[in-house]
Write a protein that holds these residues in place. Structure first.
Motif, PDB file in Angstrom:
ATOM      1  N   LYS A 188       0.880  -1.176   0.000  1.00 20.48           N
ATOM      2  CA  LYS A 188       0.000   0.000   0.000  1.00 20.48           C
ATOM      3  C   LYS A 188       0.909   1.215   0.000  1.00 20.48           C
ATOM      4  O   LYS A 188       1.894   1.276   0.733  1.00 20.48           O
ATOM      5  CB  LYS A 188      -0.876   0.045   1.256  1.00 20.48           C
ATOM      6  N   ARG A 189       0.574   2.197  -0.822  1.00 15.17           N
ATOM      7  CA  ARG A 189       1.383   3.421  -0.905  1.00 15.17           C
ATOM      8  C   ARG A 189       0.542   4.599  -0.421  1.00 15.17           C
ATOM      9  O   ARG A 189      -0.632   4.724  -0.790  1.00 15.17           O
ATOM     10  CB  ARG A 189       1.837   3.659  -2.342  1.00 15.17           C
ATOM     11  N   LEU A 190       1.169   5.454   0.389  1.00 13.95           N
ATOM     12  CA  LEU A 190       0.516   6.643   0.921  1.00 13.95           C
ATOM     13  C   LEU A 190       1.309   7.876   0.521  1.00 13.95           C
ATOM     14  O   LEU A 190       2.534   7.805   0.358  1.00 13.95           O
ATOM     15  CB  LEU A 190       0.442   6.575   2.455  1.00 13.95           C
ATOM     16  N   GLU A 191       0.624   9.002   0.358  1.00 13.48           N
ATOM     17  CA  GLU A 191       1.271  10.268   0.029  1.00 13.48           C
ATOM     18  C   GLU A 191       0.903  11.285   1.098  1.00 13.48           C
ATOM     19  O   GLU A 191      -0.236  11.310   1.563  1.00 13.48           O
ATOM     20  CB  GLU A 191       0.779  10.790  -1.326  1.00 13.48           C
ATOM     21  N   ILE A 192       1.880  12.131   1.460  1.00 10.47           N
ATOM     22  CA  ILE A 192       1.627  13.192   2.422  1.00 10.47           C
ATOM     23  C   ILE A 192       1.589  14.509   1.656  1.00 10.47           C
ATOM     24  O   ILE A 192       2.520  14.828   0.922  1.00 10.47           O
ATOM     25  CB  ILE A 192       2.722  13.245   3.497  1.00 10.47           C
ATOM     26  N   HIS A 193       0.487  15.265   1.824  1.00  9.04           N
ATOM     27  CA  HIS A 193       0.341  16.567   1.177  1.00  9.04           C
ATOM     28  C   HIS A 193       0.223  17.629   2.254  1.00  9.04           C
ATOM     29  O   HIS A 193      -0.565  17.490   3.183  1.00  9.04           O
ATOM     30  CB  HIS A 193      -0.905  16.603   0.280  1.00  9.04           C
ATOM     31  N   GLY A 194       0.993  18.695   2.133  1.00  6.58           N
ATOM     32  CA  GLY A 194       0.938  19.796   3.081  1.00  6.58           C
ATOM     33  C   GLY A 194       2.318  20.409   3.237  1.00  6.58           C
ATOM     34  O   GLY A 194       3.325  19.693   3.216  1.00  6.58           O
ATOM     35  N   VAL A 195       2.381  21.712   3.408  1.00  8.59           N
ATOM     36  CA  VAL A 195       3.656  22.412   3.549  1.00  8.59           C
ATOM     37  C   VAL A 195       4.305  22.022   4.878  1.00  8.59           C
ATOM     38  O   VAL A 195       3.684  22.132   5.937  1.00  8.59           O
ATOM     39  CB  VAL A 195       3.433  23.945   3.485  1.00  8.59           C
ATOM     40  N   GLY A 196       5.524  21.522   4.808  1.00  6.17           N
ATOM     41  CA  GLY A 196       6.255  21.135   6.006  1.00  6.17           C
ATOM     42  C   GLY A 196       5.907  19.763   6.543  1.00  6.17           C
ATOM     43  O   GLY A 196       6.454  19.339   7.550  1.00  6.17           O
ATOM     44  N   PHE A 197       4.990  19.052   5.903  1.00  6.35           N
ATOM     45  CA  PHE A 197       4.624  17.710   6.353  1.00  6.35           C
ATOM     46  C   PHE A 197       5.661  16.730   5.830  1.00  6.35           C
ATOM     47  O   PHE A 197       6.006  16.755   4.651  1.00  6.35           O
ATOM     48  CB  PHE A 197       3.248  17.314   5.814  1.00  6.35           C
ATOM     49  N   LYS A 198       6.164  15.845   6.701  1.00  8.66           N
ATOM     50  CA  LYS A 198       7.150  14.854   6.255  1.00  8.66           C
ATOM     51  C   LYS A 198       7.121  13.650   7.172  1.00  8.66           C
ATOM     52  O   LYS A 198       6.541  13.685   8.253  1.00  8.66           O
ATOM     53  CB  LYS A 198       8.542  15.463   6.181  1.00  8.66           C
ATOM     54  N   ALA A 199       7.785  12.588   6.723  1.00 13.94           N
ATOM     55  CA  ALA A 199       7.841  11.345   7.488  1.00 13.94           C
ATOM     56  C   ALA A 199       9.262  10.810   7.492  1.00 13.94           C
ATOM     57  O   ALA A 199      10.049  11.108   6.585  1.00 13.94           O
ATOM     58  CB  ALA A 199       6.898  10.311   6.875  1.00 13.94           C
ATOM     59  N   SER A 200       9.592  10.011   8.511  1.00 16.88           N
ATOM     60  CA  SER A 200      10.895   9.347   8.567  1.00 16.88           C
ATOM     61  C   SER A 200      10.740   8.034   9.334  1.00 16.88           C
ATOM     62  O   SER A 200       9.855   7.902  10.179  1.00 16.88           O
ATOM     63  CB  SER A 200      11.945  10.243   9.230  1.00 16.88           C
ATOM     64  N   LYS A 246      -4.899  19.040   2.332  1.00 12.92           N
ATOM     65  CA  LYS A 246      -3.781  18.623   3.162  1.00 12.92           C
ATOM     66  C   LYS A 246      -4.109  17.311   3.867  1.00 12.92           C
ATOM     67  O   LYS A 246      -5.258  17.017   4.152  1.00 12.92           O
ATOM     68  CB  LYS A 246      -3.474  19.690   4.226  1.00 12.92           C
ATOM     69  N   GLY A 247      -3.071  16.508   4.144  1.00 15.35           N
ATOM     70  CA  GLY A 247      -3.257  15.281   4.895  1.00 15.35           C
ATOM     71  C   GLY A 247      -2.570  14.104   4.243  1.00 15.35           C
ATOM     72  O   GLY A 247      -1.811  14.244   3.287  1.00 15.35           O
ATOM     73  N   ILE A 248      -2.838  12.926   4.791  1.00 18.22           N
ATOM     74  CA  ILE A 248      -2.252  11.684   4.280  1.00 18.22           C
ATOM     75  C   ILE A 248      -3.328  10.969   3.475  1.00 18.22           C
ATOM     76  O   ILE A 248      -4.425  10.731   3.967  1.00 18.22           O
ATOM     77  CB  ILE A 248      -1.772  10.777   5.435  1.00 18.22           C
ATOM     78  N   ARG A 249      -2.997  10.625   2.224  1.00 24.88           N
ATOM     79  CA  ARG A 249      -3.951   9.928   1.364  1.00 24.88           C
ATOM     80  C   ARG A 249      -3.275   8.742   0.688  1.00 24.88           C
ATOM     81  O   ARG A 249      -2.061   8.677   0.609  1.00 24.88           O
ATOM     82  CB  ARG A 249      -4.529  10.877   0.322  1.00 24.88           C
ATOM     83  N   TYR A 250      -4.094   7.805   0.221  1.00 20.94           N
ATOM     84  CA  TYR A 250      -3.578   6.685  -0.556  1.00 20.94           C
ATOM     85  C   TYR A 250      -3.111   7.202  -1.910  1.00 20.94           C
ATOM     86  O   TYR A 250      -3.657   8.183  -2.428  1.00 20.94           O
ATOM     87  CB  TYR A 250      -4.644   5.607  -0.774  1.00 20.94           C
ATOM     88  N   GLU A 251      -2.134   6.545  -2.496  1.00 19.97           N
ATOM     89  CA  GLU A 251      -1.652   6.943  -3.815  1.00 19.97           C
ATOM     90  C   GLU A 251      -2.786   6.775  -4.823  1.00 19.97           C
ATOM     91  O   GLU A 251      -3.428   5.732  -4.900  1.00 19.97           O
ATOM     92  CB  GLU A 251      -0.464   6.061  -4.211  1.00 19.97           C
ATOM     93  N   GLY A 252      -3.050   7.821  -5.577  1.00 22.39           N
ATOM     94  CA  GLY A 252      -4.113   7.775  -6.578  1.00 22.39           C
ATOM     95  C   GLY A 252      -5.496   8.097  -6.036  1.00 22.39           C
ATOM     96  O   GLY A 252      -6.456   8.149  -6.799  1.00 22.39           O
ATOM     97  N   GLU A 253      -5.623   8.321  -4.724  1.00 21.65           N
ATOM     98  CA  GLU A 253      -6.923   8.643  -4.134  1.00 21.65           C
ATOM     99  C   GLU A 253      -7.331  10.050  -4.556  1.00 21.65           C
ATOM    100  O   GLU A 253      -6.539  10.983  -4.492  1.00 21.65           O
ATOM    101  CB  GLU A 253      -6.845   8.555  -2.610  1.00 21.65           C
ATOM    102  N   HIS A 254      -8.566  10.199  -4.987  1.00 26.34           N
ATOM    103  CA  HIS A 254      -9.057  11.498  -5.418  1.00 26.34           C
ATOM    104  C   HIS A 254      -9.845  12.125  -4.272  1.00 26.34           C
ATOM    105  O   HIS A 254     -10.788  11.523  -3.748  1.00 26.34           O
ATOM    106  CB  HIS A 254      -9.954  11.351  -6.652  1.00 26.34           C
ATOM    107  N   ILE A 255      -9.467  13.341  -3.892  1.00 30.83           N
ATOM    108  CA  ILE A 255     -10.152  14.058  -2.828  1.00 30.83           C
ATOM    109  C   ILE A 255     -11.061  15.099  -3.471  1.00 30.83           C
ATOM    110  O   ILE A 255     -10.606  15.940  -4.253  1.00 30.83           O
ATOM    111  CB  ILE A 255      -9.136  14.769  -1.887  1.00 30.83           C
ATOM    112  N   ILE A 256     -12.345  15.050  -3.154  1.00 26.20           N
ATOM    113  CA  ILE A 256     -13.290  16.026  -3.695  1.00 26.20           C
ATOM    114  C   ILE A 256     -13.120  17.314  -2.907  1.00 26.20           C
ATOM    115  O   ILE A 256     -13.312  17.336  -1.686  1.00 26.20           O
ATOM    116  CB  ILE A 256     -14.734  15.502  -3.606  1.00 26.20           C
ATOM    117  N   ARG A 257     -12.730  18.361  -3.601  1.00 27.27           N
ATOM    118  CA  ARG A 257     -12.448  19.639  -2.955  1.00 27.27           C
ATOM    119  C   ARG A 257     -13.724  20.463  -2.833  1.00 27.27           C
ATOM    120  O   ARG A 257     -14.611  20.410  -3.690  1.00 27.27           O
ATOM    121  CB  ARG A 257     -11.403  20.407  -3.779  1.00 27.27           C
TER     122      ARG A 257
END
Length: 178
Positions: A85-97, A160-171
């Motif tokens: 499963k792949r996740l993407e983080i969107h947001g200024v300054g958001f990161k993971a390690s 902003k937030g953590i979403r699955y790769e390819g997940e479409h967020i309705i704005r």
């Protein structure tokens, strides 16, 4: 008759399967998994195929027949290929390690979010904003991905937030001043 349940599960050559009563043990290059078969089902090994059979002809037995076959298929495929499963983080300054089995997420809160990764699941971080969750157990991989996503689900106004790769967020459109 169950359309899914009557299909045999092919066993790849690199996977070893043992059936002891109602317990199925599969071992392959990605790991070792044990499955307790659902009630009203039984499994048998035919050469390089596993056949799931139901015991009885009730509505529940028919449902368990398809479920049992799907679970056996997930176990065999998991130890052979694994699940991702792949996740993407969107947001200024958001990161993971990741360090060892501890995932640290900086998501704009006053403190970093620390998540301990369970056994048999491997989490890697690419480019500080892409998280890859992989392992042989489909349920565990999905559960870990869902828990990571739940720390900051995508919000509809800025995305902003953590979403699955390819997940479409309705704005949504924000408030307008008149």
């Amino acid at each position: 008759m169950s359309r899914i349940g009557k299909q045999p599960v092919p066993v790849p050559p690199q996977v070893k399967v043992q059936i002891q009563g109602r317990t199925l043990v599969a071992e392959g290059p990605k790991g070792k998994l044990t499955l307790e078969l659902p009630p009203l089902t039984a499994a048998r090994l035919d050469g390089n195929q596993i056949r799931v059979e139901r015991q009885g002809d009730t509505k529940q037995a028919r449902a368990m027949h398809g479920l049992g076959r799907a679970l056996v298929n997930n176990v065999v495929r998991g130890v052979a290929e694994g699940y991702t499963k792949r996740l993407e983080i969107h947001g200024v300054g958001f990161k993971a390690s990741v360090q060892g089995n501890v995932l640290t997420l900086n998501l704009g809160f006053s403190h970093p979010v620390v998540y301990t990764v369970p056994d048999q699941v491997k989490v890697t971080v690419e480019e500080n904003t892409k998280i890859v969750v992989e392992g042989p157990d489909k349920q565990k991989v999905g559960q870990v991905a869902a828990q990571i996503r739940s720390f900051y689900p995508p919000e509809p106004y800025k995305g902003k937030g953590i979403r699955y790769e390819g997940e479409h967020i309705i704005r949504k459109e924000g408030k307008t001043v008149q």
